[in-house]
Design a protein around this motif. Structure first.
Motif, PDB file in Angstrom:
ATOM      1  N   ALA A   4     -14.902   2.760   2.139  1.00 42.56           N
ATOM      2  CA  ALA A   4     -15.371   1.425   2.083  1.00 42.56           C
ATOM      3  C   ALA A   4     -14.701   0.133   2.602  1.00 42.56           C
ATOM      4  N   ARG A   5     -13.361   0.350   2.943  1.00 46.79           N
ATOM      5  CA  ARG A   5     -12.794  -0.860   3.272  1.00 46.79           C
ATOM      6  C   ARG A   5     -11.827  -0.607   4.328  1.00 46.79           C
ATOM      7  N   ARG A   6     -11.213  -1.379   4.935  1.00 49.06           N
ATOM      8  CA  ARG A   6      -9.787  -1.265   5.843  1.00 49.06           C
ATOM      9  C   ARG A   6      -9.200  -2.347   5.598  1.00 49.06           C
ATOM     10  N   TYR A   7      -7.781  -2.030   5.700  1.00 49.04           N
ATOM     11  CA  TYR A   7      -6.558  -2.871   5.429  1.00 49.04           C
ATOM     12  C   TYR A   7      -5.738  -2.982   6.583  1.00 49.04           C
ATOM     13  N   ARG A   8      -5.063  -4.354   6.672  1.00 54.81           N
ATOM     14  CA  ARG A   8      -4.273  -4.111   7.601  1.00 54.81           C
ATOM     15  C   ARG A   8      -2.745  -3.981   6.805  1.00 54.81           C
ATOM     16  N   VAL A   9      -1.896  -3.369   7.186  1.00 55.74           N
ATOM     17  CA  VAL A   9      -0.654  -2.976   6.506  1.00 55.74           C
ATOM     18  C   VAL A   9       0.421  -3.739   7.285  1.00 55.74           C
ATOM     19  N   ARG A  10       1.256  -4.593   6.683  1.00 54.82           N
ATOM     20  CA  ARG A  10       2.452  -5.054   7.206  1.00 54.82           C
ATOM     21  C   ARG A  10       3.816  -4.649   6.085  1.00 54.82           C
ATOM     22  N   ARG A  11       4.729  -4.526   6.802  1.00 54.51           N
ATOM     23  CA  ARG A  11       6.190  -4.465   6.209  1.00 54.51           C
ATOM     24  C   ARG A  11       7.116  -5.608   6.324  1.00 54.51           C
ATOM     25  N   GLN A  12       8.091  -5.738   5.217  1.00 50.43           N
ATOM     26  CA  GLN A  12       8.976  -6.745   5.526  1.00 50.43           C
ATOM     27  C   GLN A  12       9.717  -6.701   4.244  1.00 50.43           C
ATOM     28  N   PRO A  13      11.171  -7.349   4.608  1.00 50.71           N
ATOM     29  CA  PRO A  13      12.248  -7.191   3.492  1.00 50.71           C
ATOM     30  C   PRO A  13      11.689  -7.600   2.031  1.00 50.71           C
ATOM     31  N   ARG A  14      12.166  -6.882   1.099  1.00 53.96           N
ATOM     32  CA  ARG A  14      11.656  -7.567  -0.239  1.00 53.96           C
ATOM     33  C   ARG A  14      12.075  -8.893  -0.534  1.00 53.96           C
ATOM     34  N   ASP A  15      13.633  -9.218  -0.294  1.00 50.06           N
ATOM     35  CA  ASP A  15      13.847 -10.602  -0.470  1.00 50.06           C
ATOM     36  C   ASP A  15      13.171 -11.690   0.303  1.00 50.06           C
ATOM     37  N   GLU A  16      12.713 -11.526   1.465  1.00 49.41           N
ATOM     38  CA  GLU A  16      11.970 -12.205   2.178  1.00 49.41           C
ATOM     39  C   GLU A  16      10.540 -12.416   1.244  1.00 49.41           C
ATOM     40  N   LEU A  17       9.975 -11.471   1.132  1.00 51.73           N
ATOM     41  CA  LEU A  17       8.687 -11.442   0.316  1.00 51.73           C
ATOM     42  C   LEU A  17       8.929 -12.237  -0.906  1.00 51.73           C
ATOM     43  N   LEU A  18       9.932 -11.947  -1.695  1.00 49.92           N
ATOM     44  CA  LEU A  18      10.328 -12.771  -2.962  1.00 49.92           C
ATOM     45  C   LEU A  18      10.369 -14.400  -2.702  1.00 49.92           C
TER      46      LEU A  18
END
Length: 183
Positions: free
Chosen positions: A106-120
């Motif tokens: 029922a849904r569609r998602y865009r997946v992104r990847r990035q370094p943990r420290d950048e996301l924090l």
């Protein structure tokens, strides 16, 4: 097209749809719910009949705090973030490396990847993620648009850390049990 980051891991097929969008994949040692709105007081209660307390932390701040704790206890590595395409935003502008689309029943998602420290450091911005998990798949955060709660699956340590966050209403649960819901 299914992202290679989740291929065979997040089962969004019809049979497992509800439990996967609620908690991520099966097989974790423990599961919990972050109740961004308190559970209903009785079966059949409408969401409009129950609101968060006046002093409750806003939903986006609750999610950000929970994810910050989970990410901070995760060794430095890449982190995957999947955002539901129903928000009406340009998802191609999200930070990180594009991992493609994840499509479910029922849904569609865009997946992104990035370094943990950048996301924090930068956080999640205006869009609440539907799924977040580290490269080693040691835990998974899941937040579907329908329930009044977000799910966490992971090691006993991950769930214990989530349960201990001051100011958040996190309760341990059984992934396969029927969860409280509003009409």
């Amino acid at each position: 097209m299914q992202s290679h980051a989740v291929e065979g891991w997040l089962d969004l097929g019809e049979e497992r749809w509800r439990s996967t969008v609620g908690f991520g994949p099966a097989g974790f040692e423990a599961y919990a719910r972050l109740r961004v709105v308190p559970d209903p007081l009785w079966p059949g209660q409408c969401a409009t009949e129950r609101a968060p307390a006046d002093d409750a932390m806003p939903e986006d701040e609750q999610v950000e705090l929970l994810l910050h704790v989970l990410l901070a206890q995760t060794p430095p590595q890449e982190v995957h973030v999947a955002v539901w395409d129903g928000w009406g935003e340009d998802l191609s502008a999200l930070p990180g490396v594009d991992e493609g689309w994840l499509a479910g029943v029922a849904r569609r998602y865009r997946v992104r990847r990035q370094p943990r420290d950048e996301l924090l450091e930068q956080g999640f911005g205006d869009l609440t993620p539907a799924f977040v998990w580290p490269q080693d798949r040691s835990w998974c955060f899941a937040f579907d648009v329908d329930p009044h709660w977000a799910g966490i699956g992971g090691s006993r340590e991950s769930v214990t850390a989530a349960l201990a966050i001051p100011g958040l209403d996190v309760v341990e649960t059984d992934r396969d049990a029927e969860q409280p819901h509003y009409l």
